[in-house]
Design a protein around this motif. Structure first.
Motif, PDB file in Angstrom:
ATOM      1  N   ALA A 243      79.412  58.278 -17.523  1.00 21.17           N
ATOM      2  CA  ALA A 243      79.828  58.612 -19.147  1.00 21.17           C
ATOM      3  C   ALA A 243      80.979  59.719 -18.723  1.00 21.17           C
ATOM      4  N   VAL A 244      81.005  60.492 -17.493  1.00 19.74           N
ATOM      5  CA  VAL A 244      81.812  61.369 -17.172  1.00 19.74           C
ATOM      6  C   VAL A 244      83.237  60.719 -16.818  1.00 19.74           C
ATOM      7  N   VAL A 245      83.134  59.678 -15.694  1.00 17.16           N
ATOM      8  CA  VAL A 245      84.327  59.300 -15.396  1.00 17.16           C
ATOM      9  C   VAL A 245      85.286  58.310 -16.392  1.00 17.16           C
ATOM     10  N   ILE A 246      84.402  57.857 -17.279  1.00 19.50           N
ATOM     11  CA  ILE A 246      85.061  56.761 -18.222  1.00 19.50           C
ATOM     12  C   ILE A 246      85.898  57.542 -19.044  1.00 19.50           C
ATOM     13  N   ARG A 247      85.815  58.847 -19.294  1.00 16.34           N
ATOM     14  CA  ARG A 247      86.578  59.692 -20.075  1.00 16.34           C
ATOM     15  C   ARG A 247      88.082  59.740 -19.344  1.00 16.34           C
ATOM     16  N   VAL A 248      88.182  59.483 -18.440  1.00 16.13           N
ATOM     17  CA  VAL A 248      89.290  59.831 -17.422  1.00 16.13           C
ATOM     18  C   VAL A 248      89.929  58.256 -17.150  1.00 16.13           C
ATOM     19  N   GLY A 249      89.283  57.279 -17.783  1.00 15.48           N
ATOM     20  CA  GLY A 249      89.805  56.007 -17.483  1.00 15.48           C
ATOM     21  C   GLY A 249      89.205  55.107 -16.291  1.00 15.48           C
ATOM     22  N   LYS A 250      88.306  55.779 -15.578  1.00 13.21           N
ATOM     23  CA  LYS A 250      87.769  54.948 -14.369  1.00 13.21           C
ATOM     24  C   LYS A 250      86.180  54.428 -14.621  1.00 13.21           C
ATOM     25  N   SER A 251      85.733  53.700 -13.713  1.00 17.27           N
ATOM     26  CA  SER A 251      84.353  53.081 -13.849  1.00 17.27           C
ATOM     27  C   SER A 251      83.806  52.708 -12.761  1.00 17.27           C
ATOM     28  N   TYR A 252      82.537  52.615 -12.535  1.00 17.38           N
ATOM     29  CA  TYR A 252      81.875  52.171 -11.339  1.00 17.38           C
ATOM     30  C   TYR A 252      81.125  50.804 -11.462  1.00 17.38           C
ATOM     31  N   GLY A 253      80.696  50.323 -10.448  1.00 20.16           N
ATOM     32  CA  GLY A 253      79.825  48.973 -10.711  1.00 20.16           C
ATOM     33  C   GLY A 253      78.328  49.449 -10.142  1.00 20.16           C
ATOM     34  N   MET A 254      77.414  48.650 -10.570  1.00 18.98           N
ATOM     35  CA  MET A 254      76.195  48.713  -9.922  1.00 18.98           C
ATOM     36  C   MET A 254      75.465  47.113  -9.801  1.00 18.98           C
ATOM     37  N   ALA A 255      74.682  47.226  -8.755  1.00 25.47           N
ATOM     38  CA  ALA A 255      74.125  45.900  -8.460  1.00 25.47           C
ATOM     39  C   ALA A 255      72.853  46.062  -7.921  1.00 25.47           C
TER      40      ALA A 255
END
Length: 152
Positions: free
Chosen positions: A94-106
Motif C-alpha cells: 500500500a505504501v510503495v504503490i504510491r511511488v509506482g512500485k509493486s512487489y509479488g507474492m506466491a
C-alpha cells in the motif's frame, strides 16, 4: 520479527531477495528498497508502512483464518504467522504503490491472500482502512509467479 521467507517470489532474483527481506523484517526495508535504487529516501515510507501495519493488525480476520485453516490443515500458530506476513506484505504494498512500485507474492502467503479476497466485504473494508484504495490481486500472465497490486 525474524523468520523464513520461502513463500515469496517475484520476477528477478534481486527483487526476490528484496521481497523476502521486506516481508520478514521491517527494519531492513530502507536497505532493501534503496539498495537497488527503487526509492532514494524511504524513511517516510517506513513510518507509513508501520502505521498501516498497526491498523491492519487490528482488523478482525477470524472468519478468513478459520476457512483458511480448514482448507490447508495448518496449525493455528502457522496460520497466525502467515497472517502476520500477509498483513506486512499488504501494508508495504500500500505504501510503495504510491511511488509506482509493486512487489509479488506466491506460496502459502498468496494462498491466504486468495482466501481473504473471497471475503469481499471484509477485504474491501481492509483495503479502505489500510491502503485508502482497493488493492487488486492481479496475477502475472507472463508465466512468472508474481502478483502486482495496482491501487485504484
Amino acid at each position: 520479527m525474524g523468520g523464513t521467507a520461502t513463500n515469496c517470489s517475484v520476477g528477478s532474483s534481486d527483487r526476490k531477495v528484496i521481497v523476502e527481506k521486506i516481508i520478514i523484517d521491517f527494519s531492513v526495508f530502507d536497505e532493501a528498497v534503496s539498495g537497488v535504487g527503487y526509492i532514494k529516501d524511504s524513511t517516510e515510507l517506513m513510518v507509513d508502512a508501520r502505521k498501516r501495519a498497526a491498523v491492519a493488525e487490528q482488523i478482525d480476520m477470524s472468519a478468513v483464518l478459520t476457512r483458511y485453516q480448514k482448507e490447508t490443515g495448518f496449525s493455528t500458530d502457522v496460520v497466525k504467522a502467515q497472517q502476520r506476513e500477509l498483513l506486512r506484505f499488504l501494508s508495504l504494498s500500500a505504501v510503495v504503490i504510491r511511488v509506482g512500485k509493486s512487489y509479488g507474492m506466491a506460496g502459502a502467503i498468496d494462498e491466504l491472500w486468495h482466501t481473504f479476497v473471497i471475503f469481499t466485504r471484509n477485504y474491501a473494508q481492509f483495503c479502505k482502512q489500510v491502503a485508502g484504495c482497493f488493492l487488486h490481486h492481479v496475477p502475472d500472465t507472463g508465466g512468472a509467479i508474481c502478483c502486482k497490486i495496482p491501487c485504484q
